[in-house]
Design a protein around this motif. Structure first.
Motif, PDB file in Angstrom:
ATOM      1  N   CYS A 123      10.883  13.822  -3.360  1.00  0.00           N
ATOM      2  CA  CYS A 123      10.526  12.353  -3.549  1.00  0.00           C
ATOM      3  C   CYS A 123      11.561  11.886  -2.327  1.00  0.00           C
ATOM      4  N   LEU A 124      12.812  12.731  -2.321  1.00  0.00           N
ATOM      5  CA  LEU A 124      13.730  11.494  -1.280  1.00  0.00           C
ATOM      6  C   LEU A 124      13.005  12.290  -0.223  1.00  0.00           C
ATOM      7  N   ILE A 125      12.719  13.849   0.428  1.00  0.00           N
ATOM      8  CA  ILE A 125      11.957  13.723   1.403  1.00  0.00           C
ATOM      9  C   ILE A 125      10.873  12.688   1.919  1.00  0.00           C
ATOM     10  N   ARG A 126       9.777  12.365   0.831  1.00  0.00           N
ATOM     11  CA  ARG A 126       8.893  11.625   0.726  1.00  0.00           C
ATOM     12  C   ARG A 126       9.664   9.846   1.743  1.00  0.00           C
ATOM     13  N   GLU A 127      10.191   9.484   0.900  1.00  0.00           N
ATOM     14  CA  GLU A 127      10.959   8.657   0.967  1.00  0.00           C
ATOM     15  C   GLU A 127      11.681   7.750   2.478  1.00  0.00           C
ATOM     16  N   TYR A 128      11.842   9.189   2.642  1.00  0.00           N
ATOM     17  CA  TYR A 128      12.894   9.228   4.044  1.00  0.00           C
ATOM     18  C   TYR A 128      11.679   9.334   5.024  1.00  0.00           C
ATOM     19  N   ARG A 129      11.028   9.932   5.194  1.00  0.00           N
ATOM     20  CA  ARG A 129      10.333   9.861   6.026  1.00  0.00           C
ATOM     21  C   ARG A 129       9.293   8.493   5.882  1.00  0.00           C
TER      22      ARG A 129
ATOM     23  N   GLU B 289      -7.451  -5.280   2.961  1.00  0.00           N
ATOM     24  CA  GLU B 289      -8.431  -5.058   2.971  1.00  0.00           C
ATOM     25  C   GLU B 289      -8.122  -4.585   5.090  1.00  0.00           C
ATOM     26  N   LEU B 290      -7.934  -4.702   5.354  1.00  0.00           N
ATOM     27  CA  LEU B 290      -7.755  -4.194   6.787  1.00  0.00           C
ATOM     28  C   LEU B 290      -7.749  -3.544   7.191  1.00  0.00           C
ATOM     29  N   ILE B 291      -6.138  -2.885   6.168  1.00  0.00           N
ATOM     30  CA  ILE B 291      -5.301  -0.758   5.720  1.00  0.00           C
ATOM     31  C   ILE B 291      -6.298  -0.222   5.504  1.00  0.00           C
ATOM     32  N   ARG B 292      -6.280   1.055   6.248  1.00  0.00           N
ATOM     33  CA  ARG B 292      -6.909   1.916   5.901  1.00  0.00           C
ATOM     34  C   ARG B 292      -6.420   3.075   5.298  1.00  0.00           C
ATOM     35  N   ASP B 293      -6.884   3.652   4.057  1.00  0.00           N
ATOM     36  CA  ASP B 293      -6.002   4.857   4.312  1.00  0.00           C
ATOM     37  C   ASP B 293      -5.192   5.378   4.629  1.00  0.00           C
ATOM     38  N   ASP B 294      -6.172   6.376   6.140  1.00  0.00           N
ATOM     39  CA  ASP B 294      -4.964   7.415   7.378  1.00  0.00           C
ATOM     40  C   ASP B 294      -3.807   6.046   8.017  1.00  0.00           C
ATOM     41  N   ASP B 295      -4.407   4.817   7.792  1.00  0.00           N
ATOM     42  CA  ASP B 295      -2.917   4.378   8.619  1.00  0.00           C
ATOM     43  C   ASP B 295      -2.035   4.472   7.059  1.00  0.00           C
ATOM     44  N   VAL B 296      -2.352   4.508   5.555  1.00  0.00           N
ATOM     45  CA  VAL B 296      -0.993   4.950   4.927  1.00  0.00           C
ATOM     46  C   VAL B 296      -0.461   6.525   5.213  1.00  0.00           C
ATOM     47  N   ASP B 297      -1.557   7.072   5.267  1.00  0.00           N
ATOM     48  CA  ASP B 297      -0.965   8.443   5.264  1.00  0.00           C
ATOM     49  C   ASP B 297      -0.610   8.283   6.323  1.00  0.00           C
ATOM     50  N   ARG B 298       0.273   8.074   7.539  1.00  0.00           N
ATOM     51  CA  ARG B 298       0.827   7.486   8.323  1.00  0.00           C
ATOM     52  C   ARG B 298       2.139   7.892   8.274  1.00  0.00           C
ATOM     53  N   TYR B 299       2.809   7.398   7.058  1.00  0.00           N
ATOM     54  CA  TYR B 299       3.786   6.863   7.204  1.00  0.00           C
ATOM     55  C   TYR B 299       4.660   8.212   5.888  1.00  0.00           C
ATOM     56  N   PHE B 300       3.600   8.907   5.226  1.00  0.00           N
ATOM     57  CA  PHE B 300       3.921  10.195   5.064  1.00  0.00           C
ATOM     58  C   PHE B 300       3.902  11.545   5.365  1.00  0.00           C
ATOM     59  N   CYS B 301       4.014  11.331   6.704  1.00  0.00           N
ATOM     60  CA  CYS B 301       3.915  12.573   7.292  1.00  0.00           C
ATOM     61  C   CYS B 301       5.182  12.749   8.292  1.00  0.00           C
ATOM     62  N   LYS B 302       5.615  13.977   8.743  1.00  0.00           N
ATOM     63  CA  LYS B 302       6.662  14.231   9.088  1.00  0.00           C
ATOM     64  C   LYS B 302       6.983  13.762  10.734  1.00  0.00           C
ATOM     65  N   ILE B 303       7.434  13.103  11.360  1.00  0.00           N
ATOM     66  CA  ILE B 303       7.894  12.317  12.500  1.00  0.00           C
ATOM     67  C   ILE B 303       7.556  13.140  13.538  1.00  0.00           C
ATOM     68  N   ASP B 304       6.788  13.412  14.207  1.00  0.00           N
ATOM     69  CA  ASP B 304       7.140  14.308  15.609  1.00  0.00           C
ATOM     70  C   ASP B 304       8.229  13.745  16.737  1.00  0.00           C
TER      71      ASP B 304
ATOM     72  N   SER C 230       3.615   5.756  -2.831  1.00  0.00           N
ATOM     73  CA  SER C 230       4.995   6.536  -3.073  1.00  0.00           C
ATOM     74  C   SER C 230       5.307   7.120  -4.280  1.00  0.00           C
ATOM     75  N   ILE C 231       4.606   5.950  -5.050  1.00  0.00           N
ATOM     76  CA  ILE C 231       5.495   5.531  -6.597  1.00  0.00           C
ATOM     77  C   ILE C 231       3.747   7.194  -7.553  1.00  0.00           C
ATOM     78  N   ARG C 232       3.026   6.722  -6.918  1.00  0.00           N
ATOM     79  CA  ARG C 232       1.984   7.306  -7.570  1.00  0.00           C
ATOM     80  C   ARG C 232       2.124   9.291  -7.714  1.00  0.00           C
ATOM     81  N   GLU C 233       2.550   9.398  -6.209  1.00  0.00           N
ATOM     82  CA  GLU C 233       3.481  10.440  -5.960  1.00  0.00           C
ATOM     83  C   GLU C 233       4.412  11.310  -6.501  1.00  0.00           C
ATOM     84  N   GLY C 234       5.172  10.211  -6.185  1.00  0.00           N
ATOM     85  CA  GLY C 234       6.718  10.602  -6.967  1.00  0.00           C
ATOM     86  C   GLY C 234       6.392  11.184  -8.540  1.00  0.00           C
TER      87      GLY C 234
ATOM     88  N   LYS D 135       0.816  -1.016  -0.028  1.00  0.00           N
ATOM     89  CA  LYS D 135      -0.073  -0.019  -0.298  1.00  0.00           C
ATOM     90  C   LYS D 135       1.010   1.332  -0.197  1.00  0.00           C
ATOM     91  N   ILE D 136       1.654   0.936   0.850  1.00  0.00           N
ATOM     92  CA  ILE D 136       2.831   2.947   1.033  1.00  0.00           C
ATOM     93  C   ILE D 136       3.549   2.797  -0.655  1.00  0.00           C
TER      94      ILE D 136
END
Length: 202
Positions: free
Chosen positions: A121-127, A164-179, A109-113, A104-105
């Motif tokens: 792209c480098l920032i996204r993949e680093y996160r 089917e157990l993975i929601r869109d917001d589960d995927v979203d978390r991998y692309f957020c800046k780490i707090d 990533s490919i679609r956003e890239g 999923k992630i």
């Protein structure tokens, strides 16, 4: 690059690439048709092995252009029903054995890239990699390493186990800046002095 005739093992390849770079630098246009015409002048039809995936481009385009990974797999399964093909079968098997979260992630990533510059792209993949290594949301990376490198049973227990157990917001978390101040975000140095030929045309 092999598919479009640029990859080779002889010196002329490097020369063609250099001439292509020079030709693109002279063009003051981002029109895809103009760029494609220039590229075609420097490309050759490659000699591909019979089993090369490049011969499957119509199937690849048809199936992997689907919106979700579930739809991609379903499309490949339909192709498999209509045509016996070892490549299709092995691709379906590989996708079904892979971590659902990773699938999923990776697709996201490919679609956003496709719409981002190299810096984004480098920032996204680093996160993404940071989140995977931190294992806050999933421990699939360590489970995959265990299955391949330690136990060598090649039978990781993914969690979640199904797409089917993975929601869109589960995927979203991998692309957020780490707090977390111990995990600093990637900061690329500014490069405002790039020569014209180094600026992307598309």
């Amino acid at each position: 690059m092999l598919y479009f005739g640029f990859l080779g093992y002889r010196r002329p390849f490097l020369m063609r690439l250099q001439f292509l770079e020079q030709a693109l630098a002279k063009v003051n246009s981002s029109d895809p048709d103009v760029i494609s015409t220039i590229i075609s002048r420097f490309s050759n039809i490659p000699k591909l092995k019979a089993e090369s995936p490049c011969h499957k481009m119509k199937i690849i385009d048809r199936c992997f252009s689907r919106r979700t990974i579930e739809e991609i797999i379903s499309s490949l399964e339909i192709e498999a029903l209509n045509k016996k093909d070892d490549w299709i079968s092995s691709t379906i098997q590989s996708l079904k054995k892979a971590s659902p979260t990773s699938l999923k992630i990776s697709l996201r990533s490919i679609r956003e890239g496709r719409l981002q510059g190299v810096g984004s792209c480098l920032i996204r993949e680093y996160r993404m990699v940071c989140h995977v290594l931190r294992a806050e949301f999933s421990k699939d990376f360590s489970k995959g390493c265990r299955a391949i490198l330690i136990d060598k049973d090649r039978n990781p227990k993914w969690e979640p186990a199904r797409l089917e157990l993975i929601r869109d917001d589960d995927v979203d978390r991998y692309f957020c800046k780490i707090d977390d101040e111990d995990w600093e975000d990637l900061k690329l140095p500014p490069r405002s002095n790039l020569p014209p030929y180094a600026i992307a045309k598309l």
